[in-house]
Design a protein around this motif. Structure first.
Motif, PDB file in Angstrom:
ATOM      1  N   ASP A 253      63.583  22.798 101.613  1.00  0.00           N
ATOM      2  CA  ASP A 253      62.153  22.702 101.883  1.00  0.00           C
ATOM      3  C   ASP A 253      61.423  23.033 100.589  1.00  0.00           C
ATOM      4  O   ASP A 253      61.441  24.181 100.131  1.00  0.00           O
ATOM      5  CB  ASP A 253      61.763  23.667 103.002  1.00  0.00           C
ATOM      6  N   LEU A 254      60.776  22.056  99.979  1.00  0.00           N
ATOM      7  CA  LEU A 254      60.130  22.269  98.692  1.00  0.00           C
ATOM      8  C   LEU A 254      58.963  23.246  98.778  1.00  0.00           C
ATOM      9  O   LEU A 254      58.506  23.753  97.751  1.00  0.00           O
ATOM     10  CB  LEU A 254      59.652  20.929  98.118  1.00  0.00           C
TER      11      LEU A 254
ATOM     12  N   GLN B 202      59.428  28.095  97.852  1.00  0.00           N
ATOM     13  CA  GLN B 202      59.647  28.130  96.410  1.00  0.00           C
ATOM     14  C   GLN B 202      60.876  28.942  96.021  1.00  0.00           C
ATOM     15  O   GLN B 202      61.578  28.596  95.071  1.00  0.00           O
ATOM     16  CB  GLN B 202      58.403  28.682  95.719  1.00  0.00           C
TER      17      GLN B 202
ATOM     18  N   ALA C  60      63.929  26.764  96.770  1.00  0.00           N
ATOM     19  CA  ALA C  60      63.983  25.652  95.826  1.00  0.00           C
ATOM     20  C   ALA C  60      64.451  26.124  94.451  1.00  0.00           C
ATOM     21  O   ALA C  60      65.251  25.460  93.791  1.00  0.00           O
ATOM     22  CB  ALA C  60      62.608  24.988  95.724  1.00  0.00           C
TER      23      ALA C  60
ATOM     24  N   ARG D 198      67.930  24.964  92.569  1.00  0.00           N
ATOM     25  CA  ARG D 198      67.754  24.345  91.259  1.00  0.00           C
ATOM     26  C   ARG D 198      68.558  25.088  90.195  1.00  0.00           C
ATOM     27  O   ARG D 198      69.233  24.476  89.359  1.00  0.00           O
ATOM     28  CB  ARG D 198      66.263  24.332  90.889  1.00  0.00           C
TER      29      ARG D 198
ATOM     30  N   PRO E 145      68.155  16.919  92.979  1.00  0.00           N
ATOM     31  CA  PRO E 145      67.330  16.312  94.032  1.00  0.00           C
ATOM     32  C   PRO E 145      67.599  14.820  94.161  1.00  0.00           C
ATOM     33  O   PRO E 145      67.907  14.139  93.175  1.00  0.00           O
ATOM     34  CB  PRO E 145      65.899  16.580  93.546  1.00  0.00           C
TER      35      PRO E 145
ATOM     36  N   ASP F 235      63.816  10.751 100.707  1.00  0.00           N
ATOM     37  CA  ASP F 235      62.684  11.509 101.267  1.00  0.00           C
ATOM     38  C   ASP F 235      62.216  10.944 102.608  1.00  0.00           C
ATOM     39  O   ASP F 235      61.860  11.699 103.518  1.00  0.00           O
ATOM     40  CB  ASP F 235      61.514  11.528 100.280  1.00  0.00           C
TER      41      ASP F 235
ATOM     42  N   ARG G 156      63.841  17.874 101.069  1.00  0.00           N
ATOM     43  CA  ARG G 156      64.408  16.922 100.120  1.00  0.00           C
ATOM     44  C   ARG G 156      65.929  17.097 100.072  1.00  0.00           C
ATOM     45  O   ARG G 156      66.439  18.214 100.040  1.00  0.00           O
ATOM     46  CB  ARG G 156      63.807  17.101  98.727  1.00  0.00           C
TER      47      ARG G 156
ATOM     48  N   HIS H 222      69.596  17.113  98.522  1.00  0.00           N
ATOM     49  CA  HIS H 222      70.156  17.513  97.228  1.00  0.00           C
ATOM     50  C   HIS H 222      71.676  17.392  97.266  1.00  0.00           C
ATOM     51  O   HIS H 222      72.295  17.434  98.340  1.00  0.00           O
ATOM     52  CB  HIS H 222      69.804  18.973  96.891  1.00  0.00           C
TER      53      HIS H 222
END
Length: 287
Positions: free
Chosen positions: A211-212, A215, A218, A222, A228, A233, A252, A254
């Motif tokens: 869930d972008l 934070q 994410a 990352r 990603p 999407d 998104r 991944h």
């Protein structure tokens, strides 16, 4: 399914005692086989890593509801606002559905927990606090089509999806209980999942959704090398659900290409103080 996708063989393993968070009755996680000792030792002596069995479903469902289905609050917001009677009833219904969903997805693995690759069930790893027995974290692994869609609560077992997009390891329900966050538990549990997929399942990639809007999550994925896949999407959005008290997720897809798992002797355990303070891939059926 030790050594086979089709035959069930009971796993003989030590039990990790812990009390059920809802009723106080004793339950027991099933310890991972000795060949995965390095996965468990990285959490010792403060936490114990094991597989969820049928007596642990209620505790796991409670943790997941607390993590994903309650009104969004920051870690520094102080005590949670008491729920109204309607909110309490909704939460209890969500917990019941979450427990039933876990029972559906884990299937026969609940009676004979094993980390082996299977076409008919997910596996759920859980972390408990050694002193209190409280379940503090979970992570669910399964085989899912590479189609970018979020699996439903009562997802169709991968055994019946062999005609769809190629199957691949998929991670979901990585959750850490409030009060135990910011100790790198999620990062180490993610690493354990990756190593299990690489060494036990003999697979070279792992997929998940992020869930972008979250934070922290994410940033975690990352930093751990997850790439990603924005081309999925639309599929992710179509399969997302809106949760009460939270903005609609912006999920998104991944993927991470996994390195070969290191030999057990090379996998070192982190300092306990840090946790306290804070091969060739097997061939899956083609589409």
């Amino acid at each position: 399914r030790e050594g086979s996708l089709w035959r069930m063989r009971p796993l003989v393993a030590a039990a990790i005692p812990s009390p059920c968070c809802r009723c106080g009755a004793p339950v027991a996680l099933v310890a991972l086989p000795a060949r995965h000792a390095s996965l468990s030792s990285q959490f010792a002596p403060i936490f114990a890593l094991g597989l969820v069995g049928e007596d642990d479903v209620s505790a796991a469902a409670e943790l997941l509801v607390d993590s994903f289905f309650t009104p969004l609050q920051t870690e520094d917001a102080g005590p949670a606002t008491p729920l109204t009677s309607a909110e309490s009833a909704m939460r209890e219904e969500r917990r019941r559905l979450t427990a039933r969903g876990l029972e559906w997805r884990l299937g026969s693995r609940l009676q004979a927990p094993t980390p082996a690759l299977a076409l008919d069930s997910s596996l759920l790893l859980a972390l408990t606090h050694v002193q209190t027995g409280e379940m503090v974290a979970t992570a669910e692994l399964s085989l899912r089509p590479r189609d970018g869609r979020l699996p439903a609560e009562f997802a169709v077992p991968p055994l019946f999806l062999l005609h769809s997009a190629g199957l691949a390891p998929y991670l979901c329900n990585l959750a850490v209980r409030r009060g135990f966050r910011r100790r790198r538990i999620a990062r180490r549990l993610l690493s354990s999942c990756e190593r299990l997929v690489s060494s036990e399942w003999q697979q070279s990639e792992l997929y998940l959704h992020v869930d972008l809007l979250n934070q922290a999550a994410a940033a975690l994925y990352r930093s751990e090398g997850y790439e990603p896949l924005p081309g999925f999407d639309r599929a992710a959005a179509a399969s997302s659900i809106a949760l009460p008290g939270r903005p609609r997720a912006l999920n998104r897809y991944h993927v991470k290409r996994l390195p070969p798992a290191p030999p057990a002797a090379e996998a070192g355990a982190p300092p306990a103080a840090e946790l306290g303070a804070e091969a060739k891939p097997a061939t899956l059926p083609a589409a």
